[in-house]
Design a protein around this motif. Sequence first.
Motif, PDB file in Angstrom:
ATOM      1  N   HIS A 210     -23.705  -4.476 -18.713  1.00 36.74           N
ATOM      2  CA  HIS A 210     -23.178  -4.936 -17.989  1.00 36.74           C
ATOM      3  C   HIS A 210     -25.300  -5.246 -17.799  1.00 36.74           C
ATOM      4  O   HIS A 210     -25.812  -4.765 -18.177  1.00 36.74           O
ATOM      5  CB  HIS A 210     -22.962  -5.308 -16.825  1.00 36.74           C
ATOM      6  CG  HIS A 210     -22.992  -3.720 -16.474  1.00 36.74           C
ATOM      7  ND1 HIS A 210     -22.234  -2.296 -16.555  1.00 36.74           N
ATOM      8  CD2 HIS A 210     -23.419  -2.938 -15.159  1.00 36.74           C
ATOM      9  CE1 HIS A 210     -22.719  -1.511 -16.348  1.00 36.74           C
ATOM     10  NE2 HIS A 210     -23.469  -2.030 -15.201  1.00 36.74           N
TER      11      HIS A 210
ATOM     12  N   HIS B 163     -26.916  -2.537 -19.646  1.00 36.71           N
ATOM     13  CA  HIS B 163     -26.951  -1.366 -19.349  1.00 36.71           C
ATOM     14  C   HIS B 163     -25.913  -1.139 -18.806  1.00 36.71           C
ATOM     15  O   HIS B 163     -24.990  -1.411 -18.794  1.00 36.71           O
ATOM     16  CB  HIS B 163     -28.113  -0.952 -17.828  1.00 36.71           C
ATOM     17  CG  HIS B 163     -27.345  -1.056 -16.988  1.00 36.71           C
ATOM     18  ND1 HIS B 163     -27.451  -1.737 -16.665  1.00 36.71           N
ATOM     19  CD2 HIS B 163     -26.899  -0.671 -16.032  1.00 36.71           C
ATOM     20  CE1 HIS B 163     -27.105  -1.724 -14.920  1.00 36.71           C
ATOM     21  NE2 HIS B 163     -26.095  -0.960 -15.213  1.00 36.71           N
TER      22      HIS B 163
ATOM     23  N   ASP C 178     -23.236   2.453 -17.072  1.00 39.29           N
ATOM     24  CA  ASP C 178     -23.713   2.874 -15.414  1.00 39.29           C
ATOM     25  C   ASP C 178     -22.860   4.500 -16.298  1.00 39.29           C
ATOM     26  O   ASP C 178     -22.773   4.640 -17.494  1.00 39.29           O
ATOM     27  CB  ASP C 178     -22.556   2.712 -15.249  1.00 39.29           C
ATOM     28  CG  ASP C 178     -22.580   1.299 -14.278  1.00 39.29           C
ATOM     29  OD1 ASP C 178     -24.186   0.841 -14.163  1.00 39.29           O
ATOM     30  OD2 ASP C 178     -22.610   1.139 -13.252  1.00 39.29           O
TER      31      ASP C 178
ATOM     32  N   PHE D 139     -22.395   5.355  -7.090  1.00 31.57           N
ATOM     33  CA  PHE D 139     -22.242   6.067  -8.408  1.00 31.57           C
ATOM     34  C   PHE D 139     -20.615   6.965  -7.843  1.00 31.57           C
ATOM     35  O   PHE D 139     -21.814   7.945  -7.149  1.00 31.57           O
ATOM     36  CB  PHE D 139     -23.290   6.109  -9.202  1.00 31.57           C
ATOM     37  CG  PHE D 139     -23.785   4.655  -9.410  1.00 31.57           C
ATOM     38  CD1 PHE D 139     -23.691   3.928 -10.638  1.00 31.57           C
ATOM     39  CD2 PHE D 139     -25.042   4.471  -8.764  1.00 31.57           C
ATOM     40  CE1 PHE D 139     -24.537   2.874 -10.854  1.00 31.57           C
ATOM     41  CE2 PHE D 139     -25.620   3.093  -9.172  1.00 31.57           C
ATOM     42  CZ  PHE D 139     -25.265   2.230 -10.028  1.00 31.57           C
TER      43      PHE D 139
ATOM     44  N   ARG E   2     -31.499 -11.772  -3.974  1.00 26.74           N
ATOM     45  CA  ARG E   2     -29.517 -11.725  -4.409  1.00 26.74           C
ATOM     46  C   ARG E   2     -29.504 -10.283  -3.922  1.00 26.74           C
ATOM     47  O   ARG E   2     -30.871  -9.492  -4.743  1.00 26.74           O
ATOM     48  CB  ARG E   2     -29.233 -11.586  -5.980  1.00 26.74           C
ATOM     49  CG  ARG E   2     -27.694 -11.534  -5.786  1.00 26.74           C
ATOM     50  CD  ARG E   2     -27.469 -11.300  -7.377  1.00 26.74           C
ATOM     51  NE  ARG E   2     -25.886 -10.979  -7.973  1.00 26.74           N
ATOM     52  CZ  ARG E   2     -25.693  -9.634  -7.922  1.00 26.74           C
ATOM     53  NH1 ARG E   2     -26.748  -8.729  -8.243  1.00 26.74           N
ATOM     54  NH2 ARG E   2     -24.688  -9.051  -7.992  1.00 26.74           N
TER      55      ARG E   2
ATOM     56  N   TYR F  26     -32.695  -8.794  -5.655  1.00 20.30           N
ATOM     57  CA  TYR F  26     -33.399  -9.401  -7.142  1.00 20.30           C
ATOM     58  C   TYR F  26     -33.561 -10.652  -6.062  1.00 20.30           C
ATOM     59  O   TYR F  26     -33.116 -11.445  -5.401  1.00 20.30           O
ATOM     60  CB  TYR F  26     -32.410  -9.724  -7.401  1.00 20.30           C
ATOM     61  CG  TYR F  26     -31.318  -8.495  -8.712  1.00 20.30           C
ATOM     62  CD1 TYR F  26     -31.243  -7.671  -9.430  1.00 20.30           C
ATOM     63  CD2 TYR F  26     -30.082  -8.589  -7.282  1.00 20.30           C
ATOM     64  CE1 TYR F  26     -30.969  -7.377  -9.730  1.00 20.30           C
ATOM     65  CE2 TYR F  26     -29.320  -6.733  -8.183  1.00 20.30           C
ATOM     66  CZ  TYR F  26     -29.655  -6.566  -9.068  1.00 20.30           C
ATOM     67  OH  TYR F  26     -28.811  -5.776  -9.816  1.00 20.30           O
TER      68      TYR F  26
ATOM     69  N   LEU G 124     -19.444  -1.889  -7.215  1.00 17.91           N
ATOM     70  CA  LEU G 124     -20.235  -2.231  -6.586  1.00 17.91           C
ATOM     71  C   LEU G 124     -20.091  -3.771  -5.600  1.00 17.91           C
ATOM     72  O   LEU G 124     -18.841  -3.988  -5.778  1.00 17.91           O
ATOM     73  CB  LEU G 124     -20.418  -2.919  -7.669  1.00 17.91           C
ATOM     74  CG  LEU G 124     -21.693  -4.546  -7.700  1.00 17.91           C
ATOM     75  CD1 LEU G 124     -23.151  -4.584  -7.483  1.00 17.91           C
ATOM     76  CD2 LEU G 124     -21.581  -5.086  -8.990  1.00 17.91           C
TER      77      LEU G 124
ATOM     78  N   SER H  58     -27.573  -6.244  -3.449  1.00 22.18           N
ATOM     79  CA  SER H  58     -25.606  -5.894  -3.855  1.00 22.18           C
ATOM     80  C   SER H  58     -26.135  -4.493  -3.310  1.00 22.18           C
ATOM     81  O   SER H  58     -26.574  -3.968  -2.934  1.00 22.18           O
ATOM     82  CB  SER H  58     -25.568  -6.369  -5.784  1.00 22.18           C
ATOM     83  OG  SER H  58     -26.828  -4.947  -6.020  1.00 22.18           O
TER      84      SER H  58
HETATM   85  O1  LIG Z   1     -26.365  -5.465  -8.507  1.00 19.21           O
HETATM   86  C1  LIG Z   1     -25.636  -5.412  -9.134  1.00 19.21           C
HETATM   87  O2  LIG Z   1     -24.630  -6.732  -9.171  1.00 19.21           O
HETATM   88  C2  LIG Z   1     -25.414  -4.640 -10.444  1.00 19.21           C
HETATM   89  C3  LIG Z   1     -26.197  -3.357 -10.202  1.00 19.21           C
HETATM   90  C4  LIG Z   1     -25.796  -2.529 -11.505  1.00 19.21           C
HETATM   91  O3  LIG Z   1     -25.080  -2.674 -12.453  1.00 19.21           O
HETATM   92  C5  LIG Z   1     -26.668  -1.327 -11.479  1.00 19.21           C
HETATM   93  O4  LIG Z   1     -26.596  -0.760 -10.482  1.00 19.21           O
HETATM   94  O5  LIG Z   1     -26.182   0.175 -12.128  1.00 19.21           O
END
Ligand SMILES: O=C(O)CCC(=O)C(=O)O
Length: 352
Positions: free
Chosen positions: A284, A227, A229, A300, A294, A210, A236, A296
């Motif tokens: 979320h 969205h 998941d 999944f 950012r 991000y 996560l 992450s």
């Molecule tokens: O990057 C995040 O904190 C959330 C990512 C997310 O919600 C997703 O990839 O489905």
Amino acid sequence: MMSGEALHYAEAEAIGSEEIPIVDFGRFLNGDAADRAAVAAEISAACRRIGFFYVTNHGVPETLRENVLGEARAFFAEPMARKMECAPLKEGQWCGFVPSRGAMEGWEPGGSFKTADAERVSGGTLEQFNMMRVLNADDPNYGGADPVYQRNLWPRFQPGFVETMIVNQRAVLKLSGELMAALSMALGVEEDFFARFHRSPLATFGLNHYPARTDTQPSDAVGVGAHCDASSFTVLLQDDVGGLEVRDPSGRWIAAPYVPGAYVINIGDTMMAWTNGHFVSTLHRVVSRRPVDRFSATMFMNPDLDARVAPLDAFLAEGEAPRFEPFDNGDYMKSFYQRFYNVWKKVSPISQ
Ligand SMILES: O=C(O)CCC(=O)C(=O)O
Ligand SMILES: [Fe+2]
């Protein structure tokens, strides 16, 4: 929302760590029967109320978690042309690099069947790198002919990337097996209940970047639109920048801040359907409110290709009607990949 118009997100109203419990998962991994039952009870309450919880003492080493985010930082810092060397080119594929979708309408992050009804969504500033679970030679689907087993598109120019990701996959999949046992206990069924739907799971992994909010962007630039998941559940790893927000049962957006050492676990649509909505899949989003990049990393957990997903008798109370239509996971995953590919084509500078 008009196409191209910026979405605006009001400040999150509360810090979520009061509403999103921090579960000491070490008590499940190493505890006695009473400890395990106590952890399952905490998870049960969280999954029925908000569908999100944190786990600490989960057994995945800190150095591995840091290496994963380090490889993500290094990859996304590459020039666009290099990143595009690892981009999906074949119809219906999803692996590899995905550039930012900007304010594009009609993109459904997470591939949820629930999101579409819940809220209009749009793209966001994030760029991604998608991976499939790497199949070992003893996996029943190793070398599988079904196109759902697409190939990973690794950045060969980045030494250490592949190895780190494979080691991470193993560690997070191991944790996921334990989480599945805990979720089963939380639902009052035998511990291996969900394992039988995840024998050779279509688990997918993602890295997310991000970009830092710029001076010309609104103070609430959308990183990823609201969205749910598509998964059974999601694991996560977020860095310490913050920006993840979750909609609580009263409809407020609450922050799910960085908790040192923790993974964020959330229930996806598939688990919601199996449990007839007793475990909730919750909206979320990520909002870039700070001028800091950012990163992450996600996993999944999706069930087996041939799993049929429908509310299960085990979770229906006497006289309770099923609230979700049955679906085949294979069809669901394929349509998710296809939709993703269609969007990718629109944003890819090399697909024209
Ligand atoms: O990057 C995040 O904190 C959330 C990512 C997310 O919600 C997703 O990839 O489905
Ligand atoms: Fe998500």
